[in-house]
Design a protein around this motif. Structure first.
Motif, PDB file in Angstrom:
ATOM      1  N   LYS A  34       0.837  -1.207   0.000  1.00 15.48           N
ATOM      2  CA  LYS A  34       0.000   0.000   0.000  1.00 15.48           C
ATOM      3  C   LYS A  34       0.869   1.253   0.000  1.00 15.48           C
ATOM      4  O   LYS A  34       0.562   2.248  -0.683  1.00 15.48           O
ATOM      5  N   THR A  37       2.087   1.858  -3.480  1.00 17.80           N
ATOM      6  CA  THR A  37       1.015   2.400  -4.317  1.00 17.80           C
ATOM      7  C   THR A  37       0.792   3.876  -4.022  1.00 17.80           C
ATOM      8  O   THR A  37       0.587   4.686  -4.939  1.00 17.80           O
ATOM      9  N   ASP A  38       0.838   4.249  -2.742  1.00 15.77           N
ATOM     10  CA  ASP A  38       0.684   5.659  -2.368  1.00 15.77           C
ATOM     11  C   ASP A  38       1.819   6.500  -2.940  1.00 15.77           C
ATOM     12  O   ASP A  38       1.593   7.614  -3.440  1.00 15.77           O
ATOM     13  N   LEU A 216      -4.231   6.876  -5.266  1.00 13.22           N
ATOM     14  CA  LEU A 216      -4.324   7.272  -3.862  1.00 13.22           C
ATOM     15  C   LEU A 216      -5.705   6.982  -3.271  1.00 13.22           C
ATOM     16  O   LEU A 216      -5.959   7.294  -2.104  1.00 13.22           O
ATOM     17  N   ASN A 217      -6.567   6.368  -4.080  1.00 14.72           N
ATOM     18  CA  ASN A 217      -7.932   6.043  -3.641  1.00 14.72           C
ATOM     19  C   ASN A 217      -8.708   7.270  -3.176  1.00 14.72           C
ATOM     20  O   ASN A 217      -9.532   7.198  -2.253  1.00 14.72           O
TER      21      ASN A 217
END
Length: 243
Positions: A34, A37-38, A216-217
């Motif tokens: 995660k 990904t960020d 970043l959702n």
């Protein structure tokens, strides 16, 4: 040296980078994945910032009527978005990714489709994909595509470490897209002026913002539906330039 060699090199670097990322990804805990990904989302936003810089350049503003640069970008994105939505580009890309997921026998809960869509968009958006391919088609050297290949190698590695083999599958649309521009370069020669490139780059920069927000959702923007803006922006810029 044959026409299209630059794109072949680019595709191979994506494959190798993604393969390394997949090998490393299985050893990373979820929290680390995660975090990666960020970071990718933040780096994508940073890349978008540099792509947007031509909007404020004197060269770009002097090529267009006073007050029109921002309106040009607005019109390009709106028209491109409406056209892309009508053509259901995002849905078609996702369906294509889903079909590939089944062929690769990836599980339905895997991030295959997200990896395929995000990586495909990242690798095709930006001036290097077009300018490098056109230059390759004109037999003017591979410098731009070699630079793009080095960037895509590390991006593919990072993406694949968290999003898996879908990143590797992105070579299909990348190959088709860059192959198209290589053919354009081969038959048409130099086709873009600097202000047209700038218009395309700025539109691509806004799309990179959309990809960053997805990673970043924060907001899942249908970036693929905006892709027609990459063609519309230089066309509108040409019209405004002639006024």
């Amino acid at each position: 040296m044959f026409v299209g060699l630059g794109t072949v090199i680019n595709l191979l670097t994506i494959i190798v980078g993604a393969a390394i990322g997949i090998a490393l990804g299985g050893r990373l805990p979820k929290r680390s994945q995660k975090m990666i990904t960020d970071v990718l989302g933040l780096i994508t936003l940073l890349g978008a910032t540099s792509a947007l810089l031509p909007l404020w350049s004197n060269e770009f503003k002097d090529s267009l009527p006073d007050g029109s640069p921002l309106l040009l970008v607005l019109a390009s994105m709106l028209i491109g978005g409406l056209l892309g939505t009508a053509l259901k580009i995002e849905k078609r890309v996702e369906n294509f990714g889903e079909n590939l997921r089944k062929k690769f026998k990836a599980s339905s809960d895997s991030p295959f489709v997200e990896g395929f869509v995000s990586a495909s968009l990242l690798f095709v958006i930006g001036p290097l994909a077009i300018l490098g391919s056109v230059s390759d088609g004109m037999s003017q050297g591979l410098d731009q595509l070699i630079l793009k290949s080095s960037l895509d190698f590390f991006a593919a590695m990072a993406f694949a470490s968290t999003l898996g083999i879908g990143v590797m599958a992105s070579i299909i649309p990348v190959g088709i897209y860059q192959g198209f521009w290589t053919i354009i370069g081969f038959f048409a020669g130099s086709v873009l002026e600097q202000y047209q490139i700038d218009a395309m780059t700025i539109s691509g920069g806004l799309m990179l913002v959309g990809i960053g927000l997805r990673l970043l959702n924060i907001k899942k923007i249908s970036v693929a539906n905006l892709l027609p803006a990459l063609v519309i922006a230089p066309v509108l810029a040409t019209v405004l330039h002639s006024i």
